[in-house]
Write a protein that holds these residues in place. Structure first.
Motif, PDB file in Angstrom:
ATOM      1  N   PRO A  61       0.823  -1.221   0.000  1.00  0.00           N
ATOM      2  CA  PRO A  61       0.000   0.000   0.000  1.00  0.00           C
ATOM      3  C   PRO A  61       0.853   1.266   0.000  1.00  0.00           C
ATOM      4  N   GLN A  62       2.147   1.123   0.332  1.00  0.00           N
ATOM      5  CA  GLN A  62       3.008   2.285   0.457  1.00  0.00           C
ATOM      6  C   GLN A  62       3.393   2.823  -0.921  1.00  0.00           C
ATOM      7  N   GLY A  63       3.790   4.107  -0.950  1.00  0.00           N
ATOM      8  CA  GLY A  63       4.268   4.697  -2.188  1.00  0.00           C
ATOM      9  C   GLY A  63       5.660   4.193  -2.540  1.00  0.00           C
ATOM     10  N   GLY A  64       6.184   4.666  -3.643  1.00  0.00           N
ATOM     11  CA  GLY A  64       7.503   4.266  -4.092  1.00  0.00           C
ATOM     12  C   GLY A  64       8.063   5.253  -5.094  1.00  0.00           C
ATOM     13  N   LEU A  65       9.192   4.922  -5.676  1.00  0.00           N
ATOM     14  CA  LEU A  65       9.881   5.793  -6.611  1.00  0.00           C
ATOM     15  C   LEU A  65       9.474   5.484  -8.044  1.00  0.00           C
ATOM     16  N   VAL A  66       9.297   6.543  -8.841  1.00  0.00           N
ATOM     17  CA  VAL A  66       8.983   6.395 -10.262  1.00  0.00           C
ATOM     18  C   VAL A  66       9.993   7.205 -11.058  1.00  0.00           C
ATOM     19  N   ALA A  67      10.638   6.573 -12.008  1.00  0.00           N
ATOM     20  CA  ALA A  67      11.548   7.245 -12.931  1.00  0.00           C
ATOM     21  C   ALA A  67      10.807   7.519 -14.229  1.00  0.00           C
ATOM     22  N   ILE A  68      10.943   8.725 -14.749  1.00  0.00           N
ATOM     23  CA  ILE A  68      10.336   9.116 -16.019  1.00  0.00           C
ATOM     24  C   ILE A  68      11.481   9.470 -16.949  1.00  0.00           C
ATOM     25  N   PHE A  69      11.565   8.819 -18.097  1.00  0.00           N
ATOM     26  CA  PHE A  69      12.745   8.986 -18.935  1.00  0.00           C
ATOM     27  C   PHE A  69      12.378   8.902 -20.418  1.00  0.00           C
ATOM     28  N   THR A  70      13.289   9.383 -21.260  1.00  0.00           N
ATOM     29  CA  THR A  70      13.108   9.291 -22.702  1.00  0.00           C
ATOM     30  C   THR A  70      13.651   7.961 -23.185  1.00  0.00           C
ATOM     31  N   SER A  71      12.805   7.182 -23.829  1.00  0.00           N
ATOM     32  CA  SER A  71      13.243   5.925 -24.440  1.00  0.00           C
ATOM     33  C   SER A  71      13.442   6.166 -25.932  1.00  0.00           C
ATOM     34  N   VAL A  72      14.569   5.694 -26.450  1.00  0.00           N
ATOM     35  CA  VAL A  72      14.993   6.029 -27.800  1.00  0.00           C
ATOM     36  C   VAL A  72      15.185   4.761 -28.626  1.00  0.00           C
ATOM     37  N   VAL A  73      14.404   4.656 -29.690  1.00  0.00           N
ATOM     38  CA  VAL A  73      14.511   3.530 -30.620  1.00  0.00           C
ATOM     39  C   VAL A  73      15.027   4.058 -31.944  1.00  0.00           C
ATOM     40  N   ALA A  74      16.085   3.436 -32.477  1.00  0.00           N
ATOM     41  CA  ALA A  74      16.620   3.839 -33.775  1.00  0.00           C
ATOM     42  C   ALA A  74      15.740   3.285 -34.885  1.00  0.00           C
ATOM     43  N   ASP A  75      15.426   4.131 -35.857  1.00  0.00           N
ATOM     44  CA  ASP A  75      14.602   3.746 -36.997  1.00  0.00           C
ATOM     45  C   ASP A  75      15.511   3.499 -38.193  1.00  0.00           C
ATOM     46  N   ASN A  76      15.718   2.227 -38.525  1.00  0.00           N
ATOM     47  CA  ASN A  76      16.598   1.843 -39.635  1.00  0.00           C
ATOM     48  C   ASN A  76      18.012   2.386 -39.468  1.00  0.00           C
ATOM     49  N   GLY A  77      18.410   2.601 -38.232  1.00  0.00           N
ATOM     50  CA  GLY A  77      19.758   3.050 -37.959  1.00  0.00           C
ATOM     51  C   GLY A  77      20.016   4.518 -38.244  1.00  0.00           C
ATOM     52  N   ASP A  91      11.464  -0.858  -3.664  1.00  0.00           N
ATOM     53  CA  ASP A  91      12.408  -1.109  -2.567  1.00  0.00           C
ATOM     54  C   ASP A  91      13.375   0.056  -2.371  1.00  0.00           C
ATOM     55  N   GLY A  92      12.853   1.278  -2.520  1.00  0.00           N
ATOM     56  CA  GLY A  92      13.676   2.450  -2.255  1.00  0.00           C
ATOM     57  C   GLY A  92      14.721   2.740  -3.315  1.00  0.00           C
ATOM     58  N   GLY A  93      14.522   2.231  -4.501  1.00  0.00           N
ATOM     59  CA  GLY A  93      15.451   2.506  -5.587  1.00  0.00           C
ATOM     60  C   GLY A  93      16.511   1.456  -5.807  1.00  0.00           C
ATOM     61  N   GLU A  94      16.480   0.385  -5.036  1.00  0.00           N
ATOM     62  CA  GLU A  94      17.490  -0.672  -5.198  1.00  0.00           C
ATOM     63  C   GLU A  94      17.307  -1.415  -6.525  1.00  0.00           C
ATOM     64  N   SER A  95      16.058  -1.714  -6.888  1.00  0.00           N
ATOM     65  CA  SER A  95      15.782  -2.427  -8.143  1.00  0.00           C
ATOM     66  C   SER A  95      14.637  -1.733  -8.866  1.00  0.00           C
ATOM     67  N   TRP A  96      14.600  -1.901 -10.209  1.00  0.00           N
ATOM     68  CA  TRP A  96      13.656  -1.157 -11.039  1.00  0.00           C
ATOM     69  C   TRP A  96      12.939  -2.066 -12.010  1.00  0.00           C
ATOM     70  N   HIS A  97      11.680  -1.713 -12.313  1.00  0.00           N
ATOM     71  CA  HIS A  97      10.840  -2.492 -13.218  1.00  0.00           C
ATOM     72  C   HIS A  97      10.213  -1.557 -14.245  1.00  0.00           C
ATOM     73  N   LEU A  98      10.281  -1.924 -15.507  1.00  0.00           N
ATOM     74  CA  LEU A  98       9.642  -1.120 -16.549  1.00  0.00           C
ATOM     75  C   LEU A  98       8.130  -1.276 -16.480  1.00  0.00           C
ATOM     76  N   TYR A  99       7.419  -0.169 -16.669  1.00  0.00           N
ATOM     77  CA  TYR A  99       5.967  -0.202 -16.754  1.00  0.00           C
ATOM     78  C   TYR A  99       5.570  -0.959 -18.024  1.00  0.00           C
ATOM     79  N   GLU A 100       4.657  -1.911 -17.895  1.00  0.00           N
ATOM     80  CA  GLU A 100       4.351  -2.817 -19.000  1.00  0.00           C
ATOM     81  C   GLU A 100       3.730  -2.120 -20.208  1.00  0.00           C
ATOM     82  N   GLU A 101       3.034  -0.998 -19.989  1.00  0.00           N
ATOM     83  CA  GLU A 101       2.348  -0.332 -21.092  1.00  0.00           C
ATOM     84  C   GLU A 101       3.092   0.905 -21.594  1.00  0.00           C
ATOM     85  N   ASN A 102       4.407   0.946 -21.399  1.00  0.00           N
ATOM     86  CA  ASN A 102       5.220   2.011 -21.984  1.00  0.00           C
ATOM     87  C   ASN A 102       5.103   2.000 -23.501  1.00  0.00           C
ATOM     88  N   PRO A 103       5.295   3.171 -24.147  1.00  0.00           N
ATOM     89  CA  PRO A 103       5.552   4.476 -23.539  1.00  0.00           C
ATOM     90  C   PRO A 103       4.279   5.133 -23.038  1.00  0.00           C
TER      91      PRO A 103
END
Length: 207
Positions: A61-77, A91-103
């Motif tokens: 039920p407790q809150g946690g840390l969220v990172a918001i970042f630019t994800s960059v995919v190369a298009d045909n290089g 866990d206070g920033g020790e480990s991170w999980h990508l949000y499944e419905e990104n971006p």
């Protein structure tokens, strides 16, 4: 956190390096926080917030840390597709999980669409993002760090435009000598390729 190529001293596959400290002087290196993803690409610049009230619903039920970042995919290089994604830590920033419905904010059609800075705006009870977009910045608002609405743009008719705008920051500061309730917002914006060296590549606006 810091942008990091763990395999070479030269520019390369971008990761988020990771360290922690109790006194800001002595730092302990931690495992890589964010690494390139097959679908999203490389994690570039962004910011992180403490979702204390679990507005995102990612914590129970407790809150946690969220990172918001630019994800960059190369298009045909050749061309980079820049979008905004999030990751979360329970866990206070020790480990991170990508949000499944990104971006959470898809590419706008502009090649330069990056560097989200997110803050909590207590008066409106919402998250506010300022995002570099070509030679201007865009403002977004969200109740939960996931669903974002474009609310405005700034810069087309202001400031220096010799370089691409990037890495914006948004600060609320008190007015010196005025009552404590009086404040102003300061928007700080870097200028990338093309910025004149004698200007330092940074500008700010007060509003």
């Amino acid at each position: 956190f810091y942008q990091h190529n763990p395999v070479d001293v030269n520019w390369g596959p971008m990761h988020w390096g990771h360290a922690k400290s109790r006194d800001l002087l002595r730092w302990e290196s931690l495992p890589i926080a964010l690494r390139p993803d097959i679908r999203l690409g490389m994690p570039f610049s962004g910011s992180a917030v403490f979702d204390r009230d679990n507005t995102s619903g990612l914590f129970d039920p407790q809150g946690g840390l969220v990172a918001i970042f630019t994800s960059v995919v190369a298009d045909n290089g050749d061309h980079a597709q820049q979008a905004q994604s999030i990751a979360y830590s329970r866990d206070g920033g020790e480990s991170w999980h990508l949000y499944e419905e990104n971006p959470v904010i898809p590419n706008s059609g502009n090649a330069d669409f990056r560097d989200p800075k997110v803050i909590w705006h207590g008066q409106s009870r919402s998250w506010v993002m300022v995002l570099a977009h070509g030679d201007e910045v865009l403002f977004y608002r969200s109740p939960n760090l996931i669903d974002w609405k474009l609310t405005g743009a700034f810069g087309k008719e202001a400031g220096a435009h010799e370089g691409v705008w990037e890495c914006p920051d948004l600060l609320e500061l008190p007015v010196e000598g005025a009552p404590r309730s009086l404040s102003r917002w300061v928007l700080v914006v870097g200028s990338g390729d093309g910025a004149p060296k004698d200007r330092g590549g940074t500008q700010y606006f007060v509003g």
